[in-house]
Design a protein around this motif. Sequence first.
Motif, PDB file in Angstrom:
ATOM      1  N   ILE A   1      -6.316   8.531  22.213  1.00 18.20           N
ATOM      2  CA  ILE A   1      -5.114   8.626  21.381  1.00 18.20           C
ATOM      3  C   ILE A   1      -4.850   7.240  20.794  1.00 18.20           C
ATOM      4  O   ILE A   1      -4.681   6.265  21.523  1.00 18.20           O
ATOM      5  N   THR A   2      -4.867   7.178  19.436  1.00 22.69           N
ATOM      6  CA  THR A   2      -4.828   5.876  18.756  1.00 22.69           C
ATOM      7  C   THR A   2      -3.409   5.506  18.336  1.00 22.69           C
ATOM      8  O   THR A   2      -2.838   6.106  17.423  1.00 22.69           O
ATOM      9  N   VAL A   3      -2.851   4.490  18.990  1.00 24.45           N
ATOM     10  CA  VAL A   3      -1.530   3.971  18.599  1.00 24.45           C
ATOM     11  C   VAL A   3      -1.761   2.790  17.669  1.00 24.45           C
ATOM     12  O   VAL A   3      -2.441   1.827  18.041  1.00 24.45           O
TER      13      VAL A   3
ATOM     14  N   PRO B   1       0.801  -1.233   0.000  1.00 28.44           N
ATOM     15  CA  PRO B   1       0.000   0.000   0.000  1.00 28.44           C
ATOM     16  C   PRO B   1       0.836   1.286   0.000  1.00 28.44           C
ATOM     17  O   PRO B   1       0.351   2.336  -0.403  1.00 28.44           O
ATOM     18  N   ARG B   2       2.093   1.208   0.441  1.00 28.44           N
ATOM     19  CA  ARG B   2       2.932   2.414   0.478  1.00 28.44           C
ATOM     20  C   ARG B   2       3.740   2.577  -0.810  1.00 28.44           C
ATOM     21  O   ARG B   2       4.430   3.579  -0.996  1.00 28.44           O
ATOM     22  N   ALA B   3       3.660   1.565  -1.704  1.00 24.87           N
ATOM     23  CA  ALA B   3       4.554   1.527  -2.865  1.00 24.87           C
ATOM     24  C   ALA B   3       4.381   2.731  -3.789  1.00 24.87           C
ATOM     25  O   ALA B   3       5.354   3.230  -4.350  1.00 24.87           O
TER      26      ALA B   3
ATOM     27  N   THR C   1       9.835   5.639  20.487  1.00 26.21           N
ATOM     28  CA  THR C   1       8.813   4.681  20.060  1.00 26.21           C
ATOM     29  C   THR C   1       7.503   5.476  19.963  1.00 26.21           C
ATOM     30  O   THR C   1       7.349   6.523  20.618  1.00 26.21           O
ATOM     31  N   ILE C   2       6.581   4.991  19.144  1.00 27.88           N
ATOM     32  CA  ILE C   2       5.300   5.698  18.985  1.00 27.88           C
ATOM     33  C   ILE C   2       4.514   5.642  20.300  1.00 27.88           C
ATOM     34  O   ILE C   2       3.803   6.589  20.658  1.00 27.88           O
ATOM     35  N   GLY C   3       4.672   4.548  21.062  1.00 28.09           N
ATOM     36  CA  GLY C   3       4.049   4.453  22.386  1.00 28.09           C
ATOM     37  C   GLY C   3       4.542   5.579  23.306  1.00 28.09           C
ATOM     38  O   GLY C   3       3.737   6.260  23.960  1.00 28.09           O
TER      39      GLY C   3
HETATM   40  N1  UDP Z   1       0.595   6.255  13.855  1.00 27.86           N
HETATM   41  C1  UDP Z   1      -0.158   5.944  14.984  1.00 27.86           C
HETATM   42  N2  UDP Z   1      -1.364   6.589  15.151  1.00 27.86           N
HETATM   43  C2  UDP Z   1      -1.843   7.522  14.283  1.00 27.86           C
HETATM   44  C3  UDP Z   1      -1.069   7.828  13.139  1.00 27.86           C
HETATM   45  C4  UDP Z   1       0.141   7.173  12.962  1.00 27.86           C
HETATM   46  O1  UDP Z   1       0.242   5.119  15.796  1.00 27.86           O
HETATM   47  O2  UDP Z   1      -2.936   8.052  14.524  1.00 27.86           O
HETATM   48  C5  UDP Z   1       1.904   5.588  13.694  1.00 27.86           C
HETATM   49  C6  UDP Z   1       2.101   4.930  12.330  1.00 27.86           C
HETATM   50  O3  UDP Z   1       1.623   3.606  12.352  1.00 27.86           O
HETATM   51  C7  UDP Z   1       3.610   5.001  12.186  1.00 27.86           C
HETATM   52  C8  UDP Z   1       3.995   6.286  12.916  1.00 27.86           C
HETATM   53  O4  UDP Z   1       2.902   6.592  13.778  1.00 27.86           O
HETATM   54  O5  UDP Z   1       4.231   3.915  12.821  1.00 27.86           O
HETATM   55  C9  UDP Z   1       4.254   7.453  11.990  1.00 27.86           C
HETATM   56  O6  UDP Z   1       3.151   7.559  11.100  1.00 27.86           O
HETATM   57  P1  UDP Z   1       2.937   8.789  10.115  1.00 27.86           P
HETATM   58  O7  UDP Z   1       1.714   8.493   9.330  1.00 27.86           O
HETATM   59  O8  UDP Z   1       2.999  10.050  10.867  1.00 27.86           O
HETATM   60  O9  UDP Z   1       4.215   8.817   9.172  1.00 27.86           O
HETATM   61  P2  UDP Z   1       5.111   7.704   8.443  1.00 27.86           P
HETATM   62  O10 UDP Z   1       6.427   7.835   9.087  1.00 27.86           O
HETATM   63  O11 UDP Z   1       4.530   6.341   8.679  1.00 27.86           O
HETATM   64  O12 UDP Z   1       5.075   8.099   7.026  1.00 27.86           O
END
Ligand code: UDP
Length: 343
Positions: A226-228, A166-168, A269-271
């Motif tokens: 807040i959605t991780v 999907p990112r391709a 980390t995103i967490g």
């Molecule tokens: N992410 C998240 N919650 C959100 C949006 C993004 O946990 O609401 C995560 C996403 O899965 C990724 C990281 O945050 O691991 C960075 O995502 P972003 O879309 O900002 O940029 P990317 O570096 O992936 O292009």
Amino acid sequence: LEEQIRSLQTSTPRKYQKVKYLNYKNRKRILITGGAGFVGSHLVDDLMVQGHEVIVVDNFFTGRKRNVEHWLGHENFELIHHDIVNPLFIEIDEIYHLASPASPPHYMYNPVKTIKTNTMGTINVLGLAKRVMAKVLIASTSEVYGDPTVHPQPETYWGHVNPIGPRACYDEGKRVSETLSYAYAKQEKVQVRVARIFNTYGPRMHMNDGRVVSNFILQALRNETITVYGNGKQTRSFQYVSDLVDGLIALMSSNYTQPVNLGNPVEQTIGEFAQIIKKQVGGPSVIRQTKAMEDDPQRRKPDITRARQYLQWEPKVPLETGLQRTIAYFRNELARSDRFQES
Ligand code: UDP
Ligand code: NAD
Ligand code: UDP
């Protein structure tokens, strides 16, 4: 009344007063594709204040007139509504090629268009540069490294990209954009600069951008969850937009022609990042893990040895300061949209 009209005709509006006057020899005509977007509009501000002539070309897919409206009417500024997938004929000295959706939800919304913008759009920019002998800077991305197997990522790493995921559309689009740049450099002697930009945040990010910084700040400001995505162990390194703009301008004026990483090497980390935002915004939001994103890069951190060595550049703005400014911006935006709904 006559007096008032005369003073209006002769005085410089206050918002323009900080613009330097450059004489004809030092003033450049600079094209910024995607200049009405988040990064582009900050670049416009810096180049305008330096006294250059700035021409923005944008199709307003994710950009907004509002980001550059403070320059409308200035004699050094021009805004052109144009899609870079179509040829563009103008006379300029330098091009910053930023036109492309940048956030995953936006670039996945119409993958074919994302590919066209990064391939056909880049060909048009390079064709234009060739004709008028302009120097071009291409905004590439850390996404060319895909889900990296080398950490941190130096520019010599070739990357690990799923060509059909999907990112391709974005990753491969940007990789072709880089390939095109070096092909035009070799074959047509076009002067190219390639910036591999890592995650950048700051004021003027779109409210519906969908990237992690705007999502987390807005969720915290609205007291929402807040959605991780996934377990939150994936990492990113966040750079404040003014640092990026300094890096882009330094790269354009340097003699260095290989790709250069521009990013802040402080990794989270995103967490952890969710905790940081929750604490800095305050409020009762809870942090919750949701479905993981497909092909989400697991670790990302720039190796900025090259930028330090060849551009004498490194990021200056600490995360806390950058976040303060960004949170203030979104607070304002929310108040503004509330006012709109009321009226
Ligand atoms: N992410 C998240 N919650 C959100 C949006 C993004 O946990 O609401 C995560 C996403 O899965 C990724 C990281 O945050 O691991 C960075 O995502 P972003 O879309 O900002 O940029 P990317 O570096 O992936 O292009
Ligand atoms: P943005 O979405 O705010 O800006 C992109 C701009 O390009 C918008 O104004 C949009 O309307 C315009 N655009 C899109 N397609 C176009 C087309 N076909 N013709 C003309 N204009 C078009 O995103 P941004 O964060 O400012 O990103 C700017 C550039 O930097 C992009 O090329 C992006 O890939 C790159 N980049 C950004 C980041 C980041 O974290 N912000 C990271 C890596 C790379
Ligand atoms: N192009 C453009 N503006 C210019 C010069 C070229 O948009 O000022 C476009 C042109 O339409 C072409 C592309 O850039 O599609 C590549 O140009 P190039 O000269 O490399 O290729 P050619 O025109 O020979 O196919």
